[in-house]
Motif scaffolding. Structure first.
Motif, PDB file in Angstrom:
ATOM      1  N   GLY A  86       0.859  -1.033  -0.075  1.00  0.00           N
ATOM      2  CA  GLY A  86       0.074   0.022  -0.025  1.00  0.00           C
ATOM      3  C   GLY A  86       0.828   1.113   0.002  1.00  0.00           C
ATOM      4  N   SER A  87       0.393   2.485  -0.426  1.00  0.00           N
ATOM      5  CA  SER A  87       1.217   3.549  -0.225  1.00  0.00           C
ATOM      6  C   SER A  87       1.653   4.016   0.970  1.00  0.00           C
ATOM      7  CB  SER A  87       0.757   4.658  -1.169  1.00  0.00           C
ATOM      8  OG  SER A  87      -0.468   5.344  -0.795  1.00  0.00           O
ATOM      9  N   ASP A  88       0.603   3.757   1.850  1.00  0.00           N
ATOM     10  CA  ASP A  88       0.928   3.871   3.323  1.00  0.00           C
ATOM     11  C   ASP A  88       2.215   3.366   3.904  1.00  0.00           C
ATOM     12  OD1 ASP A  88      -1.618   5.017   3.512  1.00  0.00           O
ATOM     13  OD2 ASP A  88      -2.510   3.291   4.701  1.00  0.00           O
ATOM     14  N   TYR A 112      -4.394  14.259   4.486  1.00  0.00           N
ATOM     15  CA  TYR A 112      -4.499  12.743   4.918  1.00  0.00           C
ATOM     16  C   TYR A 112      -3.916  12.746   6.348  1.00  0.00           C
ATOM     17  CZ  TYR A 112      -3.924   7.701   4.056  1.00  0.00           C
ATOM     18  OH  TYR A 112      -3.996   6.394   4.337  1.00  0.00           O
ATOM     19  N   TYR A 115      -0.556  11.075   7.903  1.00  0.00           N
ATOM     20  CA  TYR A 115       0.778  11.718   7.951  1.00  0.00           C
ATOM     21  C   TYR A 115       1.145  11.976   9.278  1.00  0.00           C
ATOM     22  CZ  TYR A 115      -0.021  12.731   2.745  1.00  0.00           C
ATOM     23  OH  TYR A 115      -0.306  12.561   1.735  1.00  0.00           O
ATOM     24  N   ALA A 153      -0.287  15.975  -0.532  1.00  0.00           N
ATOM     25  CA  ALA A 153      -1.244  15.173  -1.478  1.00  0.00           C
ATOM     26  C   ALA A 153      -1.822  15.960  -2.629  1.00  0.00           C
ATOM     27  CB  ALA A 153      -2.302  14.575  -0.627  1.00  0.00           C
ATOM     28  N   SER A 157      -6.781  15.049  -0.208  1.00  0.00           N
ATOM     29  CA  SER A 157      -8.056  14.346   0.314  1.00  0.00           C
ATOM     30  C   SER A 157      -7.928  15.137   1.683  1.00  0.00           C
ATOM     31  CB  SER A 157      -7.903  12.844   0.504  1.00  0.00           C
ATOM     32  OG  SER A 157      -8.946  12.483   1.455  1.00  0.00           O
ATOM     33  N   ASP A 182       2.195  12.826  -2.760  1.00  0.00           N
ATOM     34  CA  ASP A 182       1.175  11.760  -2.778  1.00  0.00           C
ATOM     35  C   ASP A 182       0.098  11.845  -3.778  1.00  0.00           C
ATOM     36  OD1 ASP A 182      -0.722   9.847  -1.935  1.00  0.00           O
ATOM     37  OD2 ASP A 182      -0.679  10.359   0.015  1.00  0.00           O
ATOM     38  N   ALA A 184      -2.113   9.635  -4.808  1.00  0.00           N
ATOM     39  CA  ALA A 184      -3.344   8.507  -4.629  1.00  0.00           C
ATOM     40  C   ALA A 184      -4.222   8.583  -5.400  1.00  0.00           C
ATOM     41  CB  ALA A 184      -3.732   8.589  -3.150  1.00  0.00           C
ATOM     42  N   TYR A 185      -4.579   9.984  -5.836  1.00  0.00           N
ATOM     43  CA  TYR A 185      -5.778   9.944  -6.802  1.00  0.00           C
ATOM     44  C   TYR A 185      -5.471  10.575  -8.121  1.00  0.00           C
ATOM     45  CZ  TYR A 185      -8.075   9.539  -2.353  1.00  0.00           C
ATOM     46  OH  TYR A 185      -8.499   9.276  -0.888  1.00  0.00           O
ATOM     47  N   THR A 208      -0.537   4.385  -5.586  1.00  0.00           N
ATOM     48  CA  THR A 208      -1.404   3.348  -4.846  1.00  0.00           C
ATOM     49  C   THR A 208      -2.384   2.571  -6.033  1.00  0.00           C
ATOM     50  OG1 THR A 208      -2.739   2.477  -3.503  1.00  0.00           O
ATOM     51  CG2 THR A 208      -3.164   4.759  -4.254  1.00  0.00           C
ATOM     52  N   SER A 210      -4.967   1.053  -4.826  1.00  0.00           N
ATOM     53  CA  SER A 210      -6.174   1.022  -4.060  1.00  0.00           C
ATOM     54  C   SER A 210      -7.296   1.704  -4.636  1.00  0.00           C
ATOM     55  CB  SER A 210      -5.650   1.513  -2.568  1.00  0.00           C
ATOM     56  OG  SER A 210      -4.919   0.890  -1.920  1.00  0.00           O
ATOM     57  N   LYS A 211      -6.945   2.850  -5.273  1.00  0.00           N
ATOM     58  CA  LYS A 211      -8.155   3.769  -5.797  1.00  0.00           C
ATOM     59  C   LYS A 211      -8.218   3.564  -7.436  1.00  0.00           C
ATOM     60  CE  LYS A 211      -7.816   5.637  -1.556  1.00  0.00           C
ATOM     61  NZ  LYS A 211      -6.605   6.478  -1.002  1.00  0.00           N
ATOM     62  N   ARG A 219      -3.285  -4.319  -1.109  1.00  0.00           N
ATOM     63  CA  ARG A 219      -2.239  -3.515  -0.528  1.00  0.00           C
ATOM     64  C   ARG A 219      -1.139  -3.433  -1.180  1.00  0.00           C
ATOM     65  NH1 ARG A 219      -4.089  -0.599   1.153  1.00  0.00           N
ATOM     66  NH2 ARG A 219      -2.667   0.077   2.616  1.00  0.00           N
TER      67      ARG A 219
END
Ligand SMILES: *Cc1c(COP(=O)(O)O)cnc(C)c1O
Length: 349
Positions: A86-88, A112, A115, A153, A157, A182, A184-185, A208, A210-211, A219
């Motif tokens: 996961g990017s986490d 987010y 962090y 990000a 988000s 980041d 993610a989107y 990621t 995930s999205k 993950r």
């Protein structure tokens, strides 16, 4: 009890993930920004054809099969890529390698929440700088804080806005620490800032599956940066942070860009339609380049509205945080889900 934990762990609040009802529960789940469409059929085929030998053995510590797929698709050399659980996991690796007390972690707010959690765990000092009006990036304050790590990000988000690339260039130029961007989107956005990794040796881009790729349960994430910046992250990662299944399934999903782009196009179309309907109901709707909308209900009573929707089997996200108390974050689902949401809202607002 207190003697068990380090003081920073004792004092911190753990990250609170969005509610995850059991799969099959009849809810409309618009609270954690999952993709409403299934993963690529190529990815599912890779999962089904998995040889048990892949499970008997330890996985490839560098997930090279997946790295190779990323390299082909994004046109970056494989040694500029680090794969993460996961990017986490990647965000955590950067903090683990770069931050401690006296080497602060800086980010604009709201953003987010993880962090903060990861920073407090380290421990390092989180420096939280409020966004300006209309989510203008507070560049001077971010630069003045000179973080060992700075997180941005984009798209962000829960605001959904995109940070202008010119602002990121300024930040990267003026920061001596690492700048984590980041993305993610990014799959739902008009543009990526990926070229910045070639311009700046302190920039790392986090991605990621995930999205955009409908694989939150797998993950799988990754980072892109010059090999010098990645070298410290490789030292601190778990040896086998990517399991064999994620590596193979992720590679197949990555190679199926056509399907990913099709799903993203559908999400973007539905995002526009939902925004228009919510505006008609009197909601304020922020522009979004993500798979969610930040909205303010007509009376600003966001928390009771969130609970009322939940009673009707519709989950959306409410953040009890400065600047967000009167807002909801609604994940973009299918048009059918939106119809049910809008009908419920017509009765509630
Ligand atoms: C969802 C999200 C992530 C986490 O992604 P995973 O790969 O599932 O760990 C990271 N950053 C932001 C801003 C997110 O919204």
């Amino acid at each position: 009890m207190t003697a068990f934990f380090r003081p920073n762990v004792e004092e911190m609040t753990g990250y609170i993930p969005g509610e995850q009802p059991k799969p099959g529960t009849p809810v409309i789940k618009l609270n954690t920004n999952e993709n409403p469409y299934p993963p690529s059929s190529q990815a599912i085929a890779a999962l089904r054809s998995l040889d048990s030998e892949w499970l008997r053995r330890y996985p490839d510590p560098y997930a090279n099969e997946f790295r190779q797929a990323i390299s082909e698709v994004l046109g970056v050399p494989a040694n500029w890529i680090i794969v993460s659980n996961g990017s986490d996991d990647l965000l955590n690796l950067v903090i683990r390698a770069c931050a401690e007390l006296g080497r602060n972690v800086v980010y604009p707010m709201p953003t987010y929440v993880l962090y903060r959690t990861l920073t407090q765990m380290q421990p390092a000092e989180p420096i939280e700088i409020p966004y300006g009006a209309d989510y203008r990036l507070p560049i001077e304050e971010l630069v003045a804080a000179q973080g060992a790590v700075t997180f941005i990000a984009t798209p962000n988000s829960p605001s959904g806005h995109v940070v202008p690339i010119a602002d990121l260039r300024q930040l990267a130029t003026r920061l001596s620490g690492v700048l984590v961007i980041d993305e993610a989107y990014v799959d739902f956005a008009d543009e990526t800032v990926l070229p910045l990794v070639n311009e700046f040796e302190n920039v790392i881009i986090a991605r990621t599956l995930s999205k955009g790729y409908s694989l939150a349960g797998l993950r799988l994430g990754f980072g892109i940066a010059n090999p010098g910046l990645l070298s410290g992250l490789f030292k601190v990662k778990d040896s086998y942070n990517i399991d064999a299944i994620a590596c193979l399934v992720g590679a197949a999903a990555m190679r199926d860009q056509v399907y990913k782009n099709e799903c993203a196009a559908r999400v973007k179309a539905s995002r526009g339609l939902l925004a228009a309907e919510l505006k008609q109901l009197g909601f304020w709707v922020w522009n979004s380049q993500t798979n969610f909308l930040l909205v303010r209900p007509p009376d600003g009573n966001a928390e009771p509205l969130c609970l009322a929707l939940k009673e009707r089997g519709i989950l959306v996200r409410y953040f009890k945080q400065p600047g967000l108390e009167d807002k909801l974050r609604i994940t973009v689902g299918t048009d059918e889900q939106h119809q049910i949401l809008v009908e419920a809202l017509m009765r509630l607002v």
